[in-house]
Design an enzyme around this catalytic site. Sequence first.
Site, PDB file in Angstrom:
ATOM      1  N   CYS A  18      16.345 -58.623 -44.498  1.00  0.00           N
ATOM      2  CA  CYS A  18      16.233 -58.223 -45.882  1.00  0.00           C
ATOM      3  C   CYS A  18      15.046 -57.145 -45.912  1.00  0.00           C
ATOM      4  O   CYS A  18      14.065 -57.220 -45.379  1.00  0.00           O
ATOM      5  CB  CYS A  18      15.723 -59.650 -46.586  1.00  0.00           C
ATOM      6  SG  CYS A  18      15.541 -59.467 -48.169  1.00  0.00           S
ATOM      7  N   CYS A  64       8.439 -60.090 -48.619  1.00  0.00           N
ATOM      8  CA  CYS A  64       7.696 -61.436 -48.758  1.00  0.00           C
ATOM      9  C   CYS A  64       7.066 -61.902 -47.503  1.00  0.00           C
ATOM     10  O   CYS A  64       7.770 -62.098 -46.524  1.00  0.00           O
ATOM     11  CB  CYS A  64       8.876 -62.462 -49.282  1.00  0.00           C
ATOM     12  SG  CYS A  64       9.842 -61.593 -50.626  1.00  0.00           S
ATOM     13  N   CYS A 102       8.475 -65.208 -45.561  1.00  0.00           N
ATOM     14  CA  CYS A 102       9.678 -65.355 -45.258  1.00  0.00           C
ATOM     15  C   CYS A 102      10.321 -64.979 -43.853  1.00  0.00           C
ATOM     16  O   CYS A 102      10.005 -63.760 -43.442  1.00  0.00           O
ATOM     17  CB  CYS A 102      10.580 -64.494 -46.304  1.00  0.00           C
ATOM     18  SG  CYS A 102      12.468 -64.848 -46.088  1.00  0.00           S
ATOM     19  N   CYS A 108      23.845 -75.215 -52.619  1.00  0.00           N
ATOM     20  CA  CYS A 108      22.889 -73.764 -52.995  1.00  0.00           C
ATOM     21  C   CYS A 108      23.306 -72.852 -51.960  1.00  0.00           C
ATOM     22  O   CYS A 108      22.930 -72.994 -50.637  1.00  0.00           O
ATOM     23  CB  CYS A 108      21.593 -74.357 -53.178  1.00  0.00           C
ATOM     24  SG  CYS A 108      20.618 -72.660 -53.428  1.00  0.00           S
ATOM     25  N   CYS A 122      25.041 -73.551 -56.862  1.00  0.00           N
ATOM     26  CA  CYS A 122      23.728 -72.788 -57.013  1.00  0.00           C
ATOM     27  C   CYS A 122      23.870 -71.587 -56.080  1.00  0.00           C
ATOM     28  O   CYS A 122      24.197 -71.766 -54.971  1.00  0.00           O
ATOM     29  CB  CYS A 122      22.543 -73.512 -56.911  1.00  0.00           C
ATOM     30  SG  CYS A 122      20.917 -72.554 -56.968  1.00  0.00           S
ATOM     31  N   CYS A 126      16.993 -72.063 -62.024  1.00  0.00           N
ATOM     32  CA  CYS A 126      16.219 -72.611 -61.056  1.00  0.00           C
ATOM     33  C   CYS A 126      15.066 -71.832 -60.667  1.00  0.00           C
ATOM     34  O   CYS A 126      15.390 -70.693 -59.809  1.00  0.00           O
ATOM     35  CB  CYS A 126      17.034 -73.155 -59.887  1.00  0.00           C
ATOM     36  SG  CYS A 126      16.239 -73.886 -58.591  1.00  0.00           S
ATOM     37  N   ARG A 143      12.068 -80.190 -57.973  1.00  0.00           N
ATOM     38  CA  ARG A 143      12.493 -80.352 -56.741  1.00  0.00           C
ATOM     39  C   ARG A 143      11.312 -80.401 -55.755  1.00  0.00           C
ATOM     40  O   ARG A 143      10.548 -79.542 -55.534  1.00  0.00           O
ATOM     41  CB  ARG A 143      13.626 -79.494 -56.348  1.00  0.00           C
ATOM     42  CG  ARG A 143      14.030 -79.872 -54.900  1.00  0.00           C
ATOM     43  CD  ARG A 143      15.486 -79.165 -54.690  1.00  0.00           C
ATOM     44  NE  ARG A 143      16.267 -79.036 -55.789  1.00  0.00           N
ATOM     45  CZ  ARG A 143      16.493 -78.133 -56.631  1.00  0.00           C
ATOM     46  NH1 ARG A 143      16.150 -76.782 -56.417  1.00  0.00           N
ATOM     47  NH2 ARG A 143      17.260 -78.225 -57.620  1.00  0.00           N
TER      48      ARG A 143
HETATM   49  N1  SAM Z   1      16.524 -63.693 -51.208  1.00  0.00           N
HETATM   50  C1  SAM Z   1      16.473 -64.412 -52.202  1.00  0.00           C
HETATM   51  C2  SAM Z   1      15.176 -64.523 -53.184  1.00  0.00           C
HETATM   52  O1  SAM Z   1      14.148 -64.309 -52.616  1.00  0.00           O
HETATM   53  O2  SAM Z   1      15.321 -64.841 -54.332  1.00  0.00           O
HETATM   54  C3  SAM Z   1      16.972 -65.937 -52.013  1.00  0.00           C
HETATM   55  C4  SAM Z   1      16.286 -66.596 -50.654  1.00  0.00           C
HETATM   56  S1  SAM Z   1      14.740 -66.914 -50.592  1.00  0.00           S
HETATM   57  C5  SAM Z   1      14.703 -67.629 -49.015  1.00  0.00           C
HETATM   58  C6  SAM Z   1      14.281 -68.344 -51.742  1.00  0.00           C
HETATM   59  C7  SAM Z   1      12.923 -69.059 -51.890  1.00  0.00           C
HETATM   60  O3  SAM Z   1      12.478 -69.696 -50.632  1.00  0.00           O
HETATM   61  C8  SAM Z   1      11.800 -67.744 -51.923  1.00  0.00           C
HETATM   62  O4  SAM Z   1      11.823 -67.399 -53.237  1.00  0.00           O
HETATM   63  C9  SAM Z   1      10.458 -68.769 -51.571  1.00  0.00           C
HETATM   64  O5  SAM Z   1      10.246 -69.304 -52.668  1.00  0.00           O
HETATM   65  C10 SAM Z   1      11.413 -69.690 -50.578  1.00  0.00           C
HETATM   66  N2  SAM Z   1      10.946 -69.991 -49.252  1.00  0.00           N
HETATM   67  C11 SAM Z   1      11.173 -68.833 -48.200  1.00  0.00           C
HETATM   68  N3  SAM Z   1      10.834 -68.952 -47.253  1.00  0.00           N
HETATM   69  C12 SAM Z   1       9.898 -70.130 -47.383  1.00  0.00           C
HETATM   70  C13 SAM Z   1       9.073 -70.728 -46.477  1.00  0.00           C
HETATM   71  N4  SAM Z   1       9.023 -70.294 -45.141  1.00  0.00           N
HETATM   72  N5  SAM Z   1       8.525 -71.775 -46.830  1.00  0.00           N
HETATM   73  C14 SAM Z   1       8.677 -72.331 -47.927  1.00  0.00           C
HETATM   74  N6  SAM Z   1       9.521 -71.645 -49.081  1.00  0.00           N
HETATM   75  C15 SAM Z   1      10.044 -70.603 -48.690  1.00  0.00           C
HETATM   76  C1  DTB Z   2      13.744 -72.730 -53.100  1.00  0.00           C
HETATM   77  O1  DTB Z   2      12.917 -72.611 -53.849  1.00  0.00           O
HETATM   78  N1  DTB Z   2      13.837 -73.308 -51.819  1.00  0.00           N
HETATM   79  C2  DTB Z   2      14.755 -73.228 -51.073  1.00  0.00           C
HETATM   80  C3  DTB Z   2      16.070 -72.541 -52.079  1.00  0.00           C
HETATM   81  N2  DTB Z   2      14.955 -72.139 -53.161  1.00  0.00           N
HETATM   82  C4  DTB Z   2      16.862 -71.253 -51.937  1.00  0.00           C
HETATM   83  C5  DTB Z   2      14.827 -72.361 -49.840  1.00  0.00           C
HETATM   84  C6  DTB Z   2      13.682 -72.733 -48.966  1.00  0.00           C
HETATM   85  C7  DTB Z   2      13.556 -72.007 -47.786  1.00  0.00           C
HETATM   86  C8  DTB Z   2      12.617 -72.515 -46.791  1.00  0.00           C
HETATM   87  C9  DTB Z   2      12.414 -71.415 -45.740  1.00  0.00           C
HETATM   88  C10 DTB Z   2      13.710 -71.209 -44.831  1.00  0.00           C
HETATM   89  O2  DTB Z   2      14.357 -72.547 -44.376  1.00  0.00           O
HETATM   90  O3  DTB Z   2      13.808 -70.337 -44.272  1.00  0.00           O
HETATM   91 FE1  SF4 Z   3      14.325 -61.435 -48.607  1.00  0.00          FE
HETATM   92 FE2  SF4 Z   3      13.254 -63.484 -47.894  1.00  0.00          FE
HETATM   93 FE3  SF4 Z   3      12.206 -62.149 -49.840  1.00  0.00          FE
HETATM   94 FE4  SF4 Z   3      14.393 -63.699 -50.161  1.00  0.00          FE
HETATM   95  S1  SF4 Z   3      12.302 -64.614 -49.845  1.00  0.00           S
HETATM   96  S2  SF4 Z   3      13.909 -61.475 -50.926  1.00  0.00           S
HETATM   97  S3  SF4 Z   3      15.260 -63.385 -48.133  1.00  0.00           S
HETATM   98  S4  SF4 Z   3      12.269 -61.649 -47.876  1.00  0.00           S
END
Ligand code: SAM
Ligand code: DTB
Ligand code: SF4
Length: 331
Positions: free
Chosen positions: A68, A72, A75, A112, A143, A203, A276
């Site tokens: 990506c 973030c 992530c 989702c 979703c 959401c 959630r």
């Molecule tokens: N790329 C898309 C976005 O950022 O909207 C969708 C996927 S992203 C993984 C969705 C959400 O998962 C993020 O906005 C964040 O709040 C949550 N998330 C990502 N990595 C995480 C982690 N290691 N622990 C907890 N929540 C996480």
């Molecule tokens: C959200 O708020 N939590 C979910 C969903 N939206 C997409 C994602 C959690 C991701 C946790 C980190 C991972 O498994 O990579």
């Molecule tokens: Fe990309 Fe992860 Fe950020 Fe979603 S949360 S925009 S997958 S870096």
Amino acid sequence: MVDVVEIERTDSRSSAPPRKTWERAEAEALYNLPFADLMFQAQGIHRANFNPNHVETASLLSIKTGGCPEDCGYCSQSAHYDTGLKATRLMPRDEVVAVAQRAKDAGASRFCMAAAWRSPKDRDLDQVCDMVSAVKRLGMETCVTLGMLTPKQAERLSDAGLDFYNHNVDTSPEFYDKIITTRTLQDRIDTLAHVRDAGIKVCCGGIIGMGEMVEDRLGMLVLLANLPSPPESVPINLWNEVKGVPVNETAERPDPIALARLVATARILMPNSVVRLSAGRQYMTDELQALCFLAGANSIFIGDVLLTTKNPQRDRDADLLDRLGITSRLA
Ligand code: SAM
Ligand code: DTB
Ligand code: SF4
């Protein structure tokens, strides 16, 4: 001590009186109530709006993992960090539908689908729309979370029958740029408006445990509650540890009581939203999860993995809900 807050909460687009705008001081006063008073107030609001003995079960699938371009700091999927994750291409529709069917059989009511994009390309969106329609035909709620959308892209997802779009504000306005620099909070809010305008349910939530202060967590809740319409679904993620990302240097797991207080405050600020308990349940005891359900959480992700990190095993969740007398599709 604050008294029970009596407010009229109506959609600002209806002819009814406008909804209350929350001040941070009010959220802080609620959050800092004696624990029993806070829980009592949250329970009352929860019971007035939901069946307190039911939780919704959603299942997640990463349909396009890693690589990506966003940065973030929490992530595993950001190309900016070396997390050891293998990037994959967009999954074929039939494989996605097969996973959705298994999730339905395992007790999920919502599916989702998440893609690690800054924003989808139109040809990718064609495929995602196709997946949404196919998963809906299984009788599941759908979703997706695909990054930023244009108004036209949101319309196309709506036409495909999409129920919810997940797009998180992640944290408070003050803490936001310590975590993400490649897109602004306003970018995210603009996408949420396009999703709303297209008639898709929102959401939207965030993450705690990244090193933010309690004020940031409350600032995030106030931001969500004061959106033109509050999100129908509010995921509260506890940061799931990922090696190699900047948040690893700052992360601090919140005190369990602080998490229960935050859930209760979310319930009071957003009485009609499903809250959630999302990522991070792997670190929570049964007792803490029970407290969070009492505080008003009424949805969980089920399945052994979320997108790339761990989640409690299905059997542990089924056993916990059973012992609490909570109904769900897991039973
Ligand atoms: N790329 C898309 C976005 O950022 O909207 C969708 C996927 S992203 C993984 C969705 C959400 O998962 C993020 O906005 C964040 O709040 C949550 N998330 C990502 N990595 C995480 C982690 N290691 N622990 C907890 N929540 C996480
Ligand atoms: C959200 O708020 N939590 C979910 C969903 N939206 C997409 C994602 C959690 C991701 C946790 C980190 C991972 O498994 O990579
Ligand atoms: Fe990309 Fe992860 Fe950020 Fe979603 S949360 S925009 S997958 S870096």
